[in-house]
Write a protein that holds these residues in place. Sequence first.
Motif, PDB file in Angstrom:
ATOM      1  N   ASN A  26       8.498  -8.374  -3.414  1.00 40.22           N
ATOM      2  CA  ASN A  26       8.292  -7.847  -2.064  1.00 40.22           C
ATOM      3  C   ASN A  26       9.670  -7.761  -1.420  1.00 40.22           C
ATOM      4  OD1 ASN A  26       7.969  -7.622   0.745  1.00 40.22           O
ATOM      5  ND2 ASN A  26       5.911  -8.497   0.636  1.00 40.22           N
TER       6      ASN A  26
ATOM      7  N   ARG B  93       2.273 -13.275  -5.666  1.00 38.98           N
ATOM      8  CA  ARG B  93       2.461 -13.599  -4.243  1.00 38.98           C
ATOM      9  C   ARG B  93       1.095 -13.483  -3.601  1.00 38.98           C
ATOM     10  NH1 ARG B  93       5.838  -9.696  -5.113  1.00 38.98           N
ATOM     11  NH2 ARG B  93       4.485  -8.254  -4.012  1.00 38.98           N
TER      12      ARG B  93
ATOM     13  N   ALA C  49      -0.690  -9.974  -3.025  1.00 39.23           N
ATOM     14  CA  ALA C  49       0.050  -8.899  -3.692  1.00 39.23           C
ATOM     15  C   ALA C  49      -0.813  -8.107  -4.672  1.00 39.23           C
ATOM     16  CB  ALA C  49       1.265  -9.465  -4.424  1.00 39.23           C
TER      17      ALA C  49
ATOM     18  N   ARG D  36      -3.906  -6.180  -2.922  1.00 37.59           N
ATOM     19  CA  ARG D  36      -3.461  -4.982  -2.228  1.00 37.59           C
ATOM     20  C   ARG D  36      -3.681  -3.723  -3.089  1.00 37.59           C
ATOM     21  NH1 ARG D  36      -1.590  -0.814  -2.198  1.00 37.59           N
ATOM     22  NH2 ARG D  36       0.252   0.133  -1.302  1.00 37.59           N
TER      23      ARG D  36
ATOM     24  N   GLU E 176       1.059  -7.197   2.694  1.00 36.89           N
ATOM     25  CA  GLU E 176       1.513  -6.671   1.400  1.00 36.89           C
ATOM     26  C   GLU E 176       1.278  -5.161   1.310  1.00 36.89           C
ATOM     27  OE1 GLU E 176       2.987  -7.573  -1.408  1.00 36.89           O
ATOM     28  OE2 GLU E 176       3.448  -9.635  -0.889  1.00 36.89           O
TER      29      GLU E 176
ATOM     30  N   VAL F 188       5.866 -10.332   6.486  1.00 35.05           N
ATOM     31  CA  VAL F 188       5.357 -10.952   5.275  1.00 35.05           C
ATOM     32  C   VAL F 188       5.075 -12.414   5.579  1.00 35.05           C
ATOM     33  CG1 VAL F 188       7.629 -11.645   4.387  1.00 35.05           C
ATOM     34  CG2 VAL F 188       5.833 -11.036   2.774  1.00 35.05           C
TER      35      VAL F 188
END
Lengths: 83, 228
Positions: free
Chosen positions: A70, B58, B61, B64, B94, B101
């Motif tokens: 990310n 994550r 993540a 998503r 995300e 975040v």
Amino acid sequence: MKFIAEINVMPQKEILDPQGKAVKLGLHNLGIDDVSDVRIGKHITMALDADSEADAQQRVETACSKLLANMIMEDYTYTLKEG
Amino acid sequence: MKFGVVVFPGSNCDDDTVYTLRVNLGQEVVKLWHKDHDLQGCDFVILPGGFSYGDYLRTGAIARFSPIMNEVIAHANRGGYVMGICNGFQIVAEAGLVPGVLLRNSSQRYICRNIYLNPQSKSTILTGGLDRSAYKIPIAHGDGRYFADEDTLKSLNDNDQVLFRYCDENGLITEAANPNGSLENIAGVTNAGKNVFGMMPHPERASDPALGNADGRFILEQLLAVTA
């Protein structure tokens, strides 16, 4: 062609990494006092088929930037080799 | 108005959310399976708390990229309402539906306890009508430390996009009242269009009188101001 990508995803430098901080404390408790910084990220290996190295690279870039990291909080680096 | 609660593998607050909407607020609500591509005509989509996909890689993540997220994102981009609670907040972040975040709590601990929220934005349907300075709501998360870069944070403040900040029981926003190290005590944010909401605390866990705390009901009731 078969490729292996070795990817490292790390928290960005300016972001507090509490896991690294806790491990640093553990290292100090172990008697390794001169450790000044510990940061913890992820190592990801990815096997893929692609027509060319450029094609493989493009897929790895997409995988890293869309899912594996990310970009708000992490950076990634990788190496790519035929395998 | 019709609510839809998305169920991902690992969601665990879906039933609480459905119960609160149906029983405490008397709304029509359906569950939406993450592999489907149909929002079933829902006006308001909620992504519930839990540990979708085991929080692997994550938080949020992998969820998503669940099939139904294509429709959820399209719904949001059309101006439709979407709310992510806890893991749902991590998923909308995300997906880029809200800025920022959620990072590991600065304490490195999973935190499960009541905190207090001070409503901030005067321009969203969720918070604009909340008149108290402190609402007692539970949190339950390991990754709730809100982070955004400096420019994003400035635009959130300039555009009145901060929904809630962590505060003490008197409504004071202090460092001591920040449970997880979030930037500027931020507990929830909205997008520029103010139709997507993300918050870490769980109002659905504090909406039934039997639970001994119904502050969450005041928050969720605000959503009923949306006319379908």
